[in-house]
Design a protein around this motif. Structure first.
Motif, mmCIF file in Angstrom:
data_model
loop_
_atom_site.group_PDB
_atom_site.id
_atom_site.type_symbol
_atom_site.label_atom_id
_atom_site.label_comp_id
_atom_site.label_asym_id
_atom_site.label_seq_id
_atom_site.Cartn_x
_atom_site.Cartn_y
_atom_site.Cartn_z
ATOM 1 N N VAL A 1 -1.211 2.266 -4.827
ATOM 2 C CA VAL A 1 -0.744 0.896 -4.838
ATOM 3 C C VAL A 1 -0.525 0.043 -6.142
ATOM 4 C CG1 VAL A 1 -1.421 -1.145 -3.520
ATOM 5 C CG2 VAL A 1 -2.203 0.853 -2.644
ATOM 6 N N LYS A 2 -1.381 0.250 -6.993
ATOM 7 C CA LYS A 2 -1.413 -0.522 -8.163
ATOM 8 C C LYS A 2 -0.007 -0.391 -9.016
ATOM 9 C CE LYS A 2 -3.917 -1.120 -12.613
ATOM 10 N NZ LYS A 2 -4.841 -0.580 -13.385
ATOM 11 N N SER A 3 0.720 0.929 -8.627
ATOM 12 C CA SER A 3 1.853 1.289 -9.474
ATOM 13 C C SER A 3 2.876 1.188 -8.786
ATOM 14 C CB SER A 3 1.689 2.776 -10.193
ATOM 15 O OG SER A 3 1.535 3.537 -9.255
ATOM 16 N N LYS B 1 2.711 -8.840 -5.297
ATOM 17 C CA LYS B 1 1.984 -9.261 -4.301
ATOM 18 C C LYS B 1 2.378 -9.564 -3.265
ATOM 19 C CE LYS B 1 -1.726 -9.849 -7.643
ATOM 20 N NZ LYS B 1 -2.863 -10.925 -8.161
ATOM 21 N N ARG B 2 2.717 -8.885 -2.147
ATOM 22 C CA ARG B 2 3.560 -9.153 -0.736
ATOM 23 C C ARG B 2 2.678 -9.206 0.535
ATOM 24 N NH1 ARG B 2 7.192 -3.821 -0.605
ATOM 25 N NH2 ARG B 2 5.583 -2.264 -0.753
ATOM 26 N N LEU B 3 1.620 -9.126 0.149
ATOM 27 C CA LEU B 3 0.570 -9.055 1.455
ATOM 28 C C LEU B 3 -0.045 -10.760 1.368
ATOM 29 C CD1 LEU B 3 -1.040 -8.473 3.757
ATOM 30 C CD2 LEU B 3 -2.481 -7.425 2.586
ATOM 31 N N ARG C 1 -3.156 -13.733 -2.288
ATOM 32 C CA ARG C 1 -1.993 -12.500 -2.141
ATOM 33 C C ARG C 1 -2.477 -11.258 -2.774
ATOM 34 N NH1 ARG C 1 2.948 -14.944 -5.300
ATOM 35 N NH2 ARG C 1 3.719 -12.863 -4.863
ATOM 36 N N HIS C 2 -2.138 -10.004 -2.180
ATOM 37 C CA HIS C 2 -2.301 -8.953 -2.491
ATOM 38 C C HIS C 2 -1.316 -7.762 -2.635
ATOM 39 C CE1 HIS C 2 -6.658 -10.189 -2.164
ATOM 40 N NE2 HIS C 2 -6.285 -10.796 -1.003
ATOM 41 N N LYS C 3 -1.408 -6.535 -3.419
ATOM 42 C CA LYS C 3 -0.130 -5.702 -3.343
ATOM 43 C C LYS C 3 -0.580 -5.007 -1.957
ATOM 44 C CE LYS C 3 1.213 -4.863 -8.060
ATOM 45 N NZ LYS C 3 1.193 -3.992 -9.178
ATOM 46 N N ILE C 4 0.695 -4.420 -1.545
ATOM 47 C CA ILE C 4 0.378 -3.406 -0.401
ATOM 48 C C ILE C 4 1.512 -2.297 -0.234
ATOM 49 C CG2 ILE C 4 1.630 -4.992 1.121
ATOM 50 C CD1 ILE C 4 -0.274 -4.290 3.224
ATOM 51 N N ALA C 5 1.115 -1.302 -0.018
ATOM 52 C CA ALA C 5 2.368 -0.116 -0.172
ATOM 53 C C ALA C 5 3.057 -0.106 1.245
ATOM 54 C CB ALA C 5 1.557 1.167 -0.310
ATOM 55 N N HIS C 6 4.383 0.573 0.866
ATOM 56 C CA HIS C 6 4.979 0.948 1.967
ATOM 57 C C HIS C 6 5.074 2.473 2.225
ATOM 58 C CE1 HIS C 6 8.241 0.141 -1.156
ATOM 59 N NE2 HIS C 6 8.549 1.518 -0.885
ATOM 60 N N GLY C 7 5.543 2.960 3.516
ATOM 61 C CA GLY C 7 5.884 4.281 3.830
ATOM 62 C C GLY C 7 6.817 4.947 2.808
ATOM 63 N N ALA D 1 -1.454 0.264 2.925
ATOM 64 C CA ALA D 1 -2.595 0.915 1.855
ATOM 65 C C ALA D 1 -2.656 -0.406 0.903
ATOM 66 C CB ALA D 1 -2.148 2.046 1.064
ATOM 67 N N ILE D 2 -3.900 -0.753 0.422
ATOM 68 C CA ILE D 2 -4.111 -1.897 -0.527
ATOM 69 C C ILE D 2 -4.781 -1.358 -1.939
ATOM 70 C CG2 ILE D 2 -4.137 -3.717 1.149
ATOM 71 C CD1 ILE D 2 -7.250 -3.385 0.798
ATOM 72 N N GLN D 3 -4.684 -2.231 -2.745
ATOM 73 C CA GLN D 3 -5.546 -1.719 -3.972
ATOM 74 C C GLN D 3 -7.260 -1.754 -3.629
ATOM 75 O OE1 GLN D 3 -3.308 -4.790 -6.800
ATOM 76 N NE2 GLN D 3 -4.123 -3.038 -7.930
ATOM 77 N N ARG D 4 -7.854 -0.634 -4.470
ATOM 78 C CA ARG D 4 -9.091 -0.592 -4.329
ATOM 79 C C ARG D 4 -9.905 -1.755 -4.490
ATOM 80 N NH1 ARG D 4 -10.693 4.014 -2.578
ATOM 81 N NH2 ARG D 4 -9.455 5.976 -3.179
ATOM 82 N N ARG D 5 -9.664 -2.548 -5.759
ATOM 83 C CA ARG D 5 -10.316 -3.605 -6.163
ATOM 84 C C ARG D 5 -10.213 -4.616 -5.093
ATOM 85 N NH1 ARG D 5 -6.740 -6.191 -10.783
ATOM 86 N NH2 ARG D 5 -5.011 -6.935 -9.532
ATOM 87 N N ASP D 6 -9.286 -4.721 -4.421
ATOM 88 C CA ASP D 6 -8.942 -5.805 -3.528
ATOM 89 C C ASP D 6 -9.727 -5.463 -2.015
ATOM 90 O OD1 ASP D 6 -7.513 -6.981 -5.031
ATOM 91 O OD2 ASP D 6 -5.724 -6.551 -4.083
ATOM 92 N N MET D 7 -10.221 -4.321 -1.879
ATOM 93 C CA MET D 7 -10.698 -4.023 -0.386
ATOM 94 C C MET D 7 -11.925 -5.048 0.135
ATOM 95 S SD MET D 7 -12.694 -0.358 0.951
ATOM 96 C CE MET D 7 -14.221 -0.916 -0.090
#
Length: 192
Positions: free
Chosen positions: A156-158, A61-63, A75-81, A167-173
């Motif tokens: 994002v989850k995986s 969880k790097r956001l 804290r939340h997960k966030i994707a990279h390019g 991009a973030i996880q749907r459940r965290d939106m």
């Protein structure tokens, strides 16, 4: 609108967050410094500031969304390019150029209203680059910009990757959107 906090209060919050979190210290220092200098001029949120610490892996969880009131960290997960690094890995390369499929870097201001994309109909918050190096990020491609937004995505989850969007996880939106509106967002990839 919530009241703006004094520089002294912000210094206290900075120290508290530095002490109790694993956010990259350089990123944290830069984010607070930029916020203090630009909060009025750029009309930044008085409630939160956010740091995407891309020196951590996508499985973490790097956001970090920091409450400027009490130093609480969300804290939340966030994707990279997809051209920034491997699935589940760290950001190795970042770019603010359109068509790079890399994670943009630097300071951004998040939009204040939730939009809906035309193609996939998902909700999003806009972002706008605040520095010379990223000023075209957040502008429409037809105007020579790079269309980058904050949006939810299943991958994002995986530890999956985006085309460069935050991009973030749907459940965290809703939790993320509520706190990010008008906030300073620092995309820290190890470079400026």
């Amino acid at each position: 609108m919530a009241k703006a906090y004094s520089t002294r209060h912000l210094d206290k919050i900075y120290k508290k967050v530095a002490r109790k979190s694993n956010i990259n210290k350089r990123a944290l220092k830069r984010a607070f410094s930029y916020y203090k200098k630009n909060r009025k001029k750029k009309s930044l949120s008085t409630k939160y500031l956010a740091i995407a610490d891309y020196t951590k892996t996508a499985r973490q969880k790097r956001l970090y969304i920091i409450s400027l009131k009490d130093g609480r960290i969300y804290r939340h997960k966030i994707a990279h390019g997809k051209r920034s690094g491997s699935v589940g890995g760290k950001v190795k390369h970042s770019s603010n150029r359109a068509g790079s499929y890399m994670t943009p870097y630097g300071f951004f201001k998040v939009g204040s209203s939730i939009g809906k994309t035309k193609k996939k109909h998902y909700r999003y918050l806009s972002v706008k680059g605040l520095q010379r190096s990223n000023r075209k990020v957040g502008y429409p491609t037809r105007k020579g910009g790079r269309d980058v937004i904050v949006h939810p995505a299943n991958y994002v989850k995986s530890g999956g990757r985006s085309h460069g969007c935050f991009a973030i996880q749907r459940r965290d939106m809703w939790a993320v959107f509520k706190r990010l509106k008008s906030a300073l967002f620092y995309s820290y990839t190890g470079r400026a």
